[in-house]
Design a protein around this motif. Sequence first.
Motif, mmCIF file in Angstrom:
data_model
loop_
_atom_site.group_PDB
_atom_site.id
_atom_site.type_symbol
_atom_site.label_atom_id
_atom_site.label_comp_id
_atom_site.label_asym_id
_atom_site.label_seq_id
_atom_site.Cartn_x
_atom_site.Cartn_y
_atom_site.Cartn_z
ATOM 1 N N GLY A 21 0.727 -1.135 0.095
ATOM 2 C CA GLY A 21 -0.159 -0.059 -0.031
ATOM 3 C C GLY A 21 0.738 1.371 -0.072
ATOM 4 N N ARG A 22 1.834 1.437 0.565
ATOM 5 C CA ARG A 22 2.990 2.500 0.837
ATOM 6 C C ARG A 22 3.362 2.965 -0.897
ATOM 7 N NH1 ARG A 22 4.704 4.054 5.960
ATOM 8 N NH2 ARG A 22 2.910 3.256 7.207
ATOM 9 N N GLU A 23 3.416 1.624 -1.449
ATOM 10 C CA GLU A 23 3.915 1.672 -2.807
ATOM 11 C C GLU A 23 2.877 2.780 -3.658
ATOM 12 O OE1 GLU A 23 4.804 -1.589 -5.060
ATOM 13 O OE2 GLU A 23 5.338 -0.780 -6.832
ATOM 14 N N ALA A 24 1.415 2.512 -3.431
ATOM 15 C CA ALA A 24 0.658 3.153 -3.855
ATOM 16 C C ALA A 24 0.546 4.653 -3.600
ATOM 17 C CB ALA A 24 -0.930 2.281 -3.709
ATOM 18 N N ILE A 25 0.676 4.853 -2.318
ATOM 19 C CA ILE A 25 0.726 6.078 -1.668
ATOM 20 C C ILE A 25 1.764 6.904 -2.526
ATOM 21 C CG2 ILE A 25 1.068 7.666 0.202
ATOM 22 C CD1 ILE A 25 -0.216 5.353 1.855
ATOM 23 N N ASP A 26 3.244 6.307 -2.560
ATOM 24 C CA ASP A 26 4.237 7.021 -2.886
ATOM 25 C C ASP A 26 3.887 7.344 -4.787
ATOM 26 O OD1 ASP A 26 5.580 6.878 -0.726
ATOM 27 O OD2 ASP A 26 6.552 5.007 -1.079
ATOM 28 N N THR A 27 3.338 6.370 -5.248
ATOM 29 C CA THR A 27 3.070 6.487 -6.698
ATOM 30 C C THR A 27 1.926 7.811 -6.893
ATOM 31 O OG1 THR A 27 3.430 4.455 -7.015
ATOM 32 C CG2 THR A 27 2.184 5.482 -8.906
ATOM 33 N N LEU A 28 0.959 7.833 -5.939
ATOM 34 C CA LEU A 28 -0.180 8.677 -6.158
ATOM 35 C C LEU A 28 0.536 10.058 -5.895
ATOM 36 C CD1 LEU A 28 -3.228 7.437 -4.304
ATOM 37 C CD2 LEU A 28 -3.132 7.983 -6.834
ATOM 38 N N VAL A 29 1.184 10.191 -5.129
ATOM 39 C CA VAL A 29 1.807 11.590 -4.660
ATOM 40 C C VAL A 29 2.667 12.170 -5.726
ATOM 41 C CG1 VAL A 29 3.775 12.680 -3.042
ATOM 42 C CG2 VAL A 29 2.050 11.093 -2.277
ATOM 43 N N LYS A 30 3.377 11.107 -6.364
ATOM 44 C CA LYS A 30 4.273 11.834 -7.712
ATOM 45 C C LYS A 30 3.409 12.113 -8.768
ATOM 46 C CE LYS A 30 8.231 10.474 -10.575
ATOM 47 N NZ LYS A 30 7.560 11.011 -11.747
ATOM 48 N N LEU A 31 2.359 11.446 -9.051
ATOM 49 C CA LEU A 31 1.351 11.606 -9.959
ATOM 50 C C LEU A 31 0.486 13.070 -9.726
ATOM 51 C CD1 LEU A 31 -0.138 8.068 -10.575
ATOM 52 C CD2 LEU A 31 1.238 9.259 -12.081
ATOM 53 N N MET A 32 0.092 13.213 -8.473
ATOM 54 C CA MET A 32 -0.385 14.327 -8.211
ATOM 55 C C MET A 32 0.181 15.582 -8.408
ATOM 56 S SD MET A 32 -2.319 13.072 -4.756
ATOM 57 C CE MET A 32 -3.042 14.684 -4.290
ATOM 58 N N GLU A 33 1.339 15.499 -8.468
ATOM 59 C CA GLU A 33 2.388 16.585 -8.558
ATOM 60 C C GLU A 33 2.760 16.810 -10.049
ATOM 61 O OE1 GLU A 33 4.827 19.851 -8.186
ATOM 62 O OE2 GLU A 33 3.441 18.912 -6.920
ATOM 63 N N ASP A 34 3.018 15.478 -10.663
ATOM 64 C CA ASP A 34 3.278 15.808 -12.139
ATOM 65 C C ASP A 34 2.026 16.154 -13.051
ATOM 66 O OD1 ASP A 34 5.763 14.911 -11.502
ATOM 67 O OD2 ASP A 34 5.541 12.753 -12.137
ATOM 68 N N HIS A 35 1.029 15.896 -12.593
ATOM 69 C CA HIS A 35 -0.372 15.955 -13.364
ATOM 70 C C HIS A 35 -1.243 16.853 -12.515
ATOM 71 C CE1 HIS A 35 1.130 13.073 -16.371
ATOM 72 N NE2 HIS A 35 1.498 12.348 -15.046
ATOM 73 N N ARG A 36 -0.814 18.027 -11.868
ATOM 74 C CA ARG A 36 -1.752 18.481 -10.970
ATOM 75 C C ARG A 36 -3.022 19.119 -11.578
ATOM 76 N NH1 ARG A 36 2.832 22.178 -11.552
ATOM 77 N NH2 ARG A 36 3.716 21.123 -9.683
ATOM 78 N N ASP A 37 -2.963 19.519 -12.849
ATOM 79 C CA ASP A 37 -4.067 20.027 -13.625
ATOM 80 C C ASP A 37 -4.777 19.092 -14.248
ATOM 81 O OD1 ASP A 37 -2.004 22.794 -14.533
ATOM 82 O OD2 ASP A 37 -3.358 22.800 -12.890
ATOM 83 N N ALA A 38 -4.498 17.852 -14.215
ATOM 84 C CA ALA A 38 -5.399 16.891 -15.062
ATOM 85 C C ALA A 38 -6.453 16.098 -13.970
ATOM 86 C CB ALA A 38 -4.389 15.824 -15.680
ATOM 87 N N VAL A 39 -6.055 15.955 -12.882
ATOM 88 C CA VAL A 39 -6.890 14.954 -12.171
ATOM 89 C C VAL A 39 -7.113 15.731 -10.629
ATOM 90 C CG1 VAL A 39 -7.174 12.601 -11.059
ATOM 91 C CG2 VAL A 39 -6.448 12.885 -13.406
ATOM 92 N N VAL A 40 -8.197 15.439 -10.152
ATOM 93 C CA VAL A 40 -8.498 15.859 -8.906
ATOM 94 C C VAL A 40 -8.495 14.707 -7.920
ATOM 95 C CG1 VAL A 40 -9.998 17.107 -7.116
ATOM 96 C CG2 VAL A 40 -9.402 18.380 -9.171
ATOM 97 N N VAL A 41 -7.909 14.586 -6.754
ATOM 98 C CA VAL A 41 -7.759 13.358 -6.156
ATOM 99 C C VAL A 41 -8.581 13.872 -4.744
ATOM 100 C CG1 VAL A 41 -6.456 11.638 -4.727
ATOM 101 C CG2 VAL A 41 -5.673 12.602 -7.146
ATOM 102 N N ILE A 42 -9.748 12.825 -4.439
ATOM 103 C CA ILE A 42 -10.261 13.104 -3.169
ATOM 104 C C ILE A 42 -10.175 11.646 -2.285
ATOM 105 C CG2 ILE A 42 -12.430 13.046 -1.770
ATOM 106 C CD1 ILE A 42 -13.447 15.052 -4.232
ATOM 107 N N VAL A 43 -9.637 11.970 -1.173
ATOM 108 C CA VAL A 43 -9.192 10.540 -0.160
ATOM 109 C C VAL A 43 -10.361 10.748 1.002
ATOM 110 C CG1 VAL A 43 -6.874 10.135 -0.613
ATOM 111 C CG2 VAL A 43 -7.406 11.871 0.923
ATOM 112 N N ALA A 44 -11.049 9.310 1.290
ATOM 113 C CA ALA A 44 -12.135 9.310 2.124
ATOM 114 C C ALA A 44 -12.096 8.429 3.134
ATOM 115 C CB ALA A 44 -13.293 9.338 1.444
#
Length: 823
Positions: free
Chosen positions: A677-700
């Motif tokens: 699961g930590r690998e998923a979090i690390d991957t998400l953090v990088k993707l959110m930075e690289d594509h900050r204008d393409a996708v909005v992420v909501i965690v719940a």
Amino acid sequence: MVQGTVQVTHGGSSRWRRRSGEYPTLTAALAVAGDGDVLSIAPGTYRENLVLHHAVTLRGPEGGLGSVRIAPLDGVALTLRASAVVQDLYLEGQDRAAPALLVEDGSPELTDLRVSTRSAAGIEVRGAGARPLVRRCTVENPTGVGIAVLDGGGGVFEECEVVAAGQTGISVRGGGRPRLERCRVHHATGAGIAVTGEGSGLEALGCEVYEVKGTGVQIAARATARLTDCSVHRTSADGVTLDTDAVLTLAGCDIHDIPENAIDLRSRSVLSLSRTTVRRFGRNGLSVWDPGTRVDAESCEIHDSTGDYPAVWISDGATVSLDSCRVHDVPDALFVLDRGSRVDVVDSDLSQVRNTAVSVSDGATAQLDDCRIREAATGAWFRDHGSGGTLADCTIDGVQTGVIVTKGADPALERCTVTSPAEAGFYVSAGGRGTFTACRVTGSSGFGFHVIDGCRTTLTRCHTERSARGGYEFAEDGPVAEECTSDESGPRRAAQSASGGGLPGAQAGIRTVTAAQSPVPQAAPTSVPRPADRPEEGGGAAAAGRGSGEVLGQLDALVGLDSVKREVRALTDMIEVGRRRQQAGLKAASVRRHLVFTGSPGTGKTTVARLYGEILASLGVLERGHLVEVSRVDLVGEHIGSTAIRTQEAFDRARGGVLFIDEAYALAPEDSGRDFGREAIDTLVKLMEDHRDAVVVIVAGYTAEMDRFLTVNPGVASRFSRTITFGDYGPEELLRIVEQQAEEHEYRLGEGASESLLTYFTELPKGPAFGNGRTARQTFESMVERHAGRVAQLSEPSTDDLTLLFPVDLPALPALPAQPAPC
């Protein structure tokens, strides 16, 4: 008021009877008429309640439909108790407790009638002796049933049309058994055709049911029906439903443009299909549930799903048989799950499947013989312990992976061929087993047979050729291979294991590796959600045609959530003002759009996330604004390297919209160890930075758990602009949700129901299982079920009986968990 006269032409031979006479009213004319007499009615409006006791002919001017109106102020307009002939009349009824036209006995012929009424039923056929022949009649009844056949009634309806019905278009119950030929039912509310009760039956030939606000065709409670060359389309609910020992045959039918399930079966119902097409459906093409429920389909086609659900869903012990069928252009073809569930497929084609062609899980069984699977992500996936079956003489072509076996599943495959897979022909991992006999893999871009994790798989007389990475890739102490061959290294070479043991890695064409060295095919996500829980992903621009004001209005209409609405509006205002400042050439403040939603289940987090995406799309911040909902099982793989792939795929599906990660804290369990699961979090953090204008992420997720989640990675907290807390609903808000559900489904709360519901929600335990809005909806559904059980006992329920919910319909409060005895 009476306009016109009635001429009676006597058919009797008695000398004393005149051959004809004129009468000022229909009642007076019927008083002197006998069998064989003809009553010719002059144009006009007749405010009379007519009862036909003799086999007379009652007719208006030929070709003058509408010029003769039978329109009493109350009661039944026309009652037939003899084999009369009635034609070219216009009937009107105003009594909501009685039908406009009632057939109680005989075999009357009714031709070219127009029934325009606001009564209990337009035409009602009642009683075992009632067998009318009804031709070219039209019924319009916006307050009640179009045509009702009950209490043993029957008859034939030819080229008739129900153009509007406030309830069911054609209702058959109480042992009624009509035949419909070339009839049309449309713009009904409730169901187009409903057949209910033991002994009730219907035969329909060349009929059409469409534009129905409800289910198209509904067969229930031991009723039977046969539809031949019929069409059901453009309903607001399921196309065809069967429930509680219902039996239906569909031959040459077309079920299409259905937003929900095209065909849904439950509770030991049986469906036979032949030459039938199911297409353009929003949920399942075939949805089959419960032990004893069965579908037998021959020469049928299921295709062009418009949703994100399996074309054929089989669960809870149901059985489906497909013979010479085609399933294509769907997200998933066949999903069979739960112990006792089974699918048997013979000589059928499964093609153009976006995910998995055949998925078997939770102890279910699949038997495929002589089938062809083409253009799918995964040909067949046997997912877990107890799941199995047989694939014999099947071909799988143009897929990512031909067959996957995982988590203790144990299928048998015989003489199956996988051609040109992008990853592996056959892939076994995570304790999967399986027996492969005389199977072949040709032209794989990866491995032919890829068996890892020490899986105890048996291969006999298998063959691979032209596999780019090798014919066989095995983990140590794993599969047993006998008389298997491969041409990857030149001439065919046999690889045979020692008796009962694992295969030495040095044998020709087969390489043995450890699990850590073994690459993983890019398979479809491992989760198997049920239809009611499956997230819906928008397929286009979610906000097309909807401005931010309209979407915000929908947000404001949600029950409760006042603080949430303020937060979303404040964020929306910031984004809107920033956009306008940019248009004016001014510098706009940077607004981070990623959000954290915290709170208990059922508080509207997913709904608000979907609306948030639409708002951002309407403001031009996101391209589409659609919602992609995922959880841990969709992001975290079972092997090294697979988690990053799955997370990237989920992020790509959400591109231009919102990625909603429910229970995000599950990605970082407290006792994670080497959890991926930590690998998923690390991957998400990088993707959110690289594509900050393409996708909005909501965690719940739950509040305390999400607080911990935000600390697991230094970049996580900085990626999210704000946390929005969703509070639990109070009793008054839960009551309002039930009231909305009742209004949406055309029910009403009767005397005392609102007060009882308020008390119920006040006393309801608010433990971990409490679901807030979900609990309110489940309470409403329980009330509807209990109401149905109560009203089903009434012989002739009124509209109030059918719509009012009372305190007696409330379910019992759940018992509190037992408290431990004091020491």
